[in-house]
Each structure stands twice: as structure tokens, then as C-alpha cells.
Design a protein around this motif. Structure first.
Motif, PDB file in Angstrom:
ATOM      1  N   LEU A  74       0.768  -1.737  -0.179  1.00 55.35           N
ATOM      2  CA  LEU A  74       0.335  -0.201   0.114  1.00 55.35           C
ATOM      3  C   LEU A  74       0.956   1.170   0.078  1.00 55.35           C
ATOM      4  N   ALA A  75       2.279   0.898   0.709  1.00 52.89           N
ATOM      5  CA  ALA A  75       2.668   2.019   0.694  1.00 52.89           C
ATOM      6  C   ALA A  75       2.937   3.042  -0.486  1.00 52.89           C
ATOM      7  N   LEU A  81      -4.132   3.524  -6.044  1.00 53.95           N
ATOM      8  CA  LEU A  81      -5.182   3.032  -6.122  1.00 53.95           C
ATOM      9  C   LEU A  81      -6.083   3.710  -5.407  1.00 53.95           C
ATOM     10  N   GLY A  82      -6.453   4.788  -4.784  1.00 49.40           N
ATOM     11  CA  GLY A  82      -7.081   5.782  -3.958  1.00 49.40           C
ATOM     12  C   GLY A  82      -7.331   4.980  -2.892  1.00 49.40           C
ATOM     13  N   GLU A  83      -8.619   5.601  -2.657  1.00 44.90           N
ATOM     14  CA  GLU A  83      -9.016   5.520  -1.045  1.00 44.90           C
ATOM     15  C   GLU A  83     -10.476   5.251  -1.278  1.00 44.90           C
ATOM     16  N   ARG A  84     -11.485   6.079  -2.193  1.00 46.46           N
ATOM     17  CA  ARG A  84     -12.904   5.395  -2.722  1.00 46.46           C
ATOM     18  C   ARG A  84     -12.520   5.598  -3.748  1.00 46.46           C
ATOM     19  N   GLU A  85     -11.972   4.629  -4.700  1.00 46.62           N
ATOM     20  CA  GLU A  85     -11.753   5.174  -6.675  1.00 46.62           C
ATOM     21  C   GLU A  85     -12.317   3.880  -6.759  1.00 46.62           C
ATOM     22  N   PHE A  86     -13.130   2.899  -7.510  1.00 42.53           N
ATOM     23  CA  PHE A  86     -12.700   1.583  -8.334  1.00 42.53           C
ATOM     24  C   PHE A  86     -12.363   1.545  -9.263  1.00 42.53           C
ATOM     25  N   LEU A  87     -10.959   0.715  -9.616  1.00 39.88           N
ATOM     26  CA  LEU A  87     -10.687   0.709 -10.532  1.00 39.88           C
ATOM     27  C   LEU A  87     -10.250  -1.260 -10.821  1.00 39.88           C
ATOM     28  N   TRP A  88     -10.307  -1.498 -12.185  1.00 43.72           N
ATOM     29  CA  TRP A  88     -10.346  -2.540 -12.379  1.00 43.72           C
ATOM     30  C   TRP A  88      -9.021  -3.418 -12.774  1.00 43.72           C
ATOM     31  N   CYS A  89      -8.262  -2.630 -13.457  1.00 46.03           N
ATOM     32  CA  CYS A  89      -6.937  -3.172 -13.657  1.00 46.03           C
ATOM     33  C   CYS A  89      -6.400  -1.615 -14.335  1.00 46.03           C
ATOM     34  N   PRO A  90      -4.814  -2.664 -14.182  1.00 45.92           N
ATOM     35  CA  PRO A  90      -3.567  -1.548 -14.198  1.00 45.92           C
ATOM     36  C   PRO A  90      -3.677  -0.030 -15.986  1.00 45.92           C
ATOM     37  N   CYS A 119     -12.022  -0.132  -3.559  1.00 48.56           N
ATOM     38  CA  CYS A 119     -13.968  -0.528  -4.237  1.00 48.56           C
ATOM     39  C   CYS A 119     -14.981  -0.365  -3.794  1.00 48.56           C
ATOM     40  N   SER A 120     -15.231  -0.870  -2.454  1.00 46.78           N
ATOM     41  CA  SER A 120     -16.142  -1.174  -2.050  1.00 46.78           C
ATOM     42  C   SER A 120     -16.442   0.203  -1.622  1.00 46.78           C
ATOM     43  N   ARG A 121     -15.506   1.405  -0.880  1.00 50.74           N
ATOM     44  CA  ARG A 121     -15.969   2.630  -0.082  1.00 50.74           C
ATOM     45  C   ARG A 121     -16.485   3.298  -1.422  1.00 50.74           C
ATOM     46  N   TRP A 122     -15.951   2.642  -2.723  1.00 52.29           N
ATOM     47  CA  TRP A 122     -15.838   3.666  -3.927  1.00 52.29           C
ATOM     48  C   TRP A 122     -18.089   3.399  -4.336  1.00 52.29           C
ATOM     49  N   GLY A 141      -7.404  -4.382   8.539  1.00 51.32           N
ATOM     50  CA  GLY A 141      -6.886  -3.271   8.958  1.00 51.32           C
ATOM     51  C   GLY A 141      -6.401  -1.870   8.838  1.00 51.32           C
ATOM     52  N   HIS A 142      -5.841  -2.077   7.455  1.00 53.59           N
ATOM     53  CA  HIS A 142      -5.593  -0.483   6.690  1.00 53.59           C
ATOM     54  C   HIS A 142      -7.246  -0.199   5.867  1.00 53.59           C
ATOM     55  N   ALA A 143      -7.483  -1.530   5.484  1.00 55.34           N
ATOM     56  CA  ALA A 143      -9.281  -0.771   5.025  1.00 55.34           C
ATOM     57  C   ALA A 143     -10.426  -0.358   6.000  1.00 55.34           C
ATOM     58  N   ALA A 144      -9.535  -0.427   7.553  1.00 54.78           N
ATOM     59  CA  ALA A 144     -11.352  -0.249   8.551  1.00 54.78           C
ATOM     60  C   ALA A 144     -10.001   1.429   8.370  1.00 54.78           C
ATOM     61  N   ALA A 145      -8.710   1.481   8.722  1.00 55.88           N
ATOM     62  CA  ALA A 145      -8.064   2.639   9.110  1.00 55.88           C
ATOM     63  C   ALA A 145      -8.525   3.026   7.862  1.00 55.88           C
ATOM     64  N   ALA A 146      -8.645   3.140   6.355  1.00 51.56           N
ATOM     65  CA  ALA A 146      -9.464   4.470   5.756  1.00 51.56           C
ATOM     66  C   ALA A 146     -10.370   4.384   5.994  1.00 51.56           C
ATOM     67  N   ASN A 147     -11.250   3.429   6.011  1.00 54.10           N
ATOM     68  CA  ASN A 147     -13.441   4.095   6.937  1.00 54.10           C
ATOM     69  C   ASN A 147     -13.393   5.862   7.525  1.00 54.10           C
ATOM     70  N   ALA A 148     -12.109   4.679   8.326  1.00 54.29           N
ATOM     71  CA  ALA A 148     -12.274   5.655   9.333  1.00 54.29           C
ATOM     72  C   ALA A 148     -11.704   7.064   9.233  1.00 54.29           C
ATOM     73  N   ARG A 149     -10.651   6.795   7.913  1.00 52.07           N
ATOM     74  CA  ARG A 149     -10.123   8.627   7.440  1.00 52.07           C
ATOM     75  C   ARG A 149     -11.295   9.345   6.846  1.00 52.07           C
ATOM     76  N   THR A 150     -11.803   8.721   5.431  1.00 51.23           N
ATOM     77  CA  THR A 150     -12.992   8.949   4.423  1.00 51.23           C
ATOM     78  C   THR A 150     -14.122   9.003   5.608  1.00 51.23           C
ATOM     79  N   GLY A 151     -14.708   8.863   6.402  1.00 48.40           N
ATOM     80  CA  GLY A 151     -15.667   8.729   7.277  1.00 48.40           C
ATOM     81  C   GLY A 151     -16.876   7.695   5.851  1.00 48.40           C
TER      82      GLY A 151
END
Length: 316
Positions: A74-75, A81-90, A119-122, A141-151
Motif C-alpha cells: 500500500l505504501a 489505487l486511491g481510498e475511494r476509487e473503483f479501478l478494475w485493472c492497471p 472499491c467497496s468505499r466507492w 486493518g488498513h481498510a478499517a483505517a481508511a474507512n475512518a479517514r474517509t468517513g
């Protein structure tokens, strides 16, 4: 695109029962750098081996690998990838443009192999009720943290794609952008499980590395344009530690294998999409590059429908 994409830089070459002869990324001499060096160090990876892990070992290897590599992955790739995007592929195919899932507002949607769940947040931002499933607790764990950051509230569940922990007919749509499917020993079982948890009339859309890429080294440069093994060799790519424990497993199926698995599980294949490389796309993502993208398909996206049950005849 979810965070579960293939090992970039992995050169697969198999022959008989020999250990793979071309070094995989992660099979390097002391002092050589590796994109996955930290995960390999954590897991004690020593190199590839000719093995055929079953379902239990494949699940274990995937959990170990993605827990160990999540932070570094993720780093490196999180900004794309973004935190609230739905990207299907490179190839940068976005769901907002492609509309492969159709109308998602008010729908129950399962994301298989969600990684950090961008993708789920999008989907949630478009009015869907998504559930993100992943085998890696570290990724969740990263997903939960991103949920919190994006609300953005997204339900997160730990589990394997071939053993979905949900009741029958729980979802209207299931999707997977490079998540889960190539990492299980029996991908037909994934299809059956998705069919079980979908309601009649539901959609199942999943993206995987295009199977033709299996015949070529995972190299974004000219070497990646020369086939080095048979497309029909379904031997998995496996890395092990010093005890022989699998630390990374990726399975191969041909296009025909996927079509057979889809239809035998009760789905009707609506579309097979092979995104072309955009002319203005100059970035390299692991094995994906403008050079290869102009010549070889890199992604296959299967869009499948679970048919409605036929109505009973009158008087029955």
C-alpha cells in the motif's frame, strides 16, 4: 483495482518436477534488492518450488503473504489505487466509466478479495451496501483505517474466496478486481460459492491477470514479450521457506478453464472484456507497461449473470 494483484516481477518457468529455473522476484542473491524483500524476510522465503498446494495450504500461504506484504504494497501502490476509487485493472479502467456492475444504489454488494477496500468505499459512495471480504487481517486493518479517514462505513469480513461466510442469497452483486480468484486452489469452488450467495438475477464480475500472460516472464520490458513456457501448463507458482512451507501461491487457469467454471456453476457469461492499454498511459505497474500493453492483453474481466429461476408451470 483492489490491492490483491499478482506478484510483480515474478519470472515463472517450470519444467517437469524441477525447481523453477528462472529466479522469481523474491529469489535473489544476497545484496540484491527486491520489491518484496521485507515480506520475504518476515516469511523466510528461500525460493520457488515445484509444488501443487491444495486448498488449505493455498489459503495459508495467501494469508501469510498478504499480512506480511500489506504495508509495503500500500505504501507503493496506494496513491494509484486511491481510498475511494473503483479501478478494475492497471489499464486504468474505472467502474465510473465502464459501468460493468450496472446500477448499484440500494444493492447489496460483495467485494471478494477487497484488500484495503477502496472499491467497496466507492460503491458505498454510490448508495450501495457493500461488504468487503479479504483473507488478510492486515489488509482489513488498513481498510478499517481508511474507512475512518474517509468517513465511509463499509462492513469488513475476514474469509477466503472459496469458503464465503455468508448465507445463501445474501447479495445482489459480487465483484472482484484482482482479488482472491488466482490465489485459491479451486477457482470453480469460488464460482459455486459466489453463485450460492447471490440472489437470482445477480451479477458476478471479476478481473484477473489475462491468462496468456502466464506464458511470458513478468517483465515490463522487451524480455516480457517472449514466451518462455506453455500457456497450457497449469502448474501453480509457489514460493517456500526453509521448512518447505508455502509462503506464496498463485494458480493458473486458461480462458477456457474460466469459461467452463463459470457456466458449470450456473452462470451465464455476458461479456469477456480485455481492456486495451490507453495511449496516454505512460506509467509502469509491475509487469504492466505501455510496451507490453500495446502487444499483449494484460487483464481479463468476466461479466456473469446468475439467471432468474424459471417460474413453475401452472398447476404445479
Amino acid at each position: 483495482m483492489t490491492e490483491h494483484s499478482p506478484r510483480e516481477g515474478t519470472h515463472r518457468e517450470r519444467g517437469g518436477t524441477d525447481v523453477a529455473r528462472v529466479p522469481a522476484e523474491g529469489t535473489h542473491s544476497p545484496g540484491e534488492a527486491s520489491e518484496h524483500a521485507n515480506a520475504e524476510r518476515i516469511l523466510g522465503t528461500v525460493g520457488p518450488a515445484a509444488r501443487h498446494p491444495g486448498p488449505t495450504e493455498s489459503r495459508s500461504a495467501s494469508r501469510l503473504w498478504w499480512d506480511a506484504d500489506a504495508d509495503d504494497y500500500l505504501a507503493e501502490h496506494g496513491s494509484m489505487l486511491g481510498e475511494r476509487e473503483f479501478l478494475w485493472c492497471p489499464e486504468r479502467l474505472h467502474e465510473s466509466e465502464a459501468g460493468l456492475l450496472g446500477e448499484v444504489s440500494g444493492r447489496d454488494v460483495l467485494e471478494v478479495g477487497c484488500g484495503a477496500a477502496a472499491c467497496s468505499r466507492w460503491l458505498a459512495s454510490r448508495g450501495a451496501r457493500p461488504v468487503g471480504l479479504d483473507i488478510s487481517g492486515r489488509m482489513l486493518g488498513h481498510a478499517a483505517a481508511a474507512n475512518a479517514r474517509t468517513g465511509t462505513e463499509v462492513a469488513l469480513v475476514q474469509g477466503s474466496a472459496d469458503m464465503l461466510p455468508f448465507a445463501a442469497e445474501s447479495f445482489d452483486i459480487a465483484c472482484s478486481a484482482f482479488g482472491g480468484v488466482p490465489f485459491v486452489a479451486d477457482s470453480e469452488q469460488v464460482m459455486r460459492e459466489v453463485a450460492r450467495v447471490l440472489r437470482p438475477g445477480g451479477l458476478w464480475v471479476f478481473a484477473v491477470t489475462h491468462p496468456i500472460r502466464w506464458a511470458f516472464p513478468d517483465d515490463p520490458g522487451p524480455d516480457g514479450l517472449t514466451a518462455v513456457q506453455s500457456y497450457f501448463d497449469r502448474s501453480p507458482y509457489v514460493e517456500i521457506d526453509a521448512t518447505g512451507r508455502a509462503t506464496y501461491v498463485e494458480h493458473h487457469r486458461t480462458l477456457g478453464d474460466y469459461v467452463s467454471q463459470i457456466t458449470s456453476s450456473g452462470f451465464r457469461l455476458l461479456e469477456l472484456i480485455e481492456p486495451e492499454w490507453p495511449e496516454d498511459h505512460t506509467e509502469v505497474w509491475g509487469q504492466w507497461s505501455p510496451l507490453r500493453g500495446r502487444t499483449l492483453p494484460g487483464t481479463a474481466i468476466f461479466r456473469c449473470l446468475l439467471p432468474e429461476r424459471p417460474e413453475s408451470a401452472p398447476g404445479r
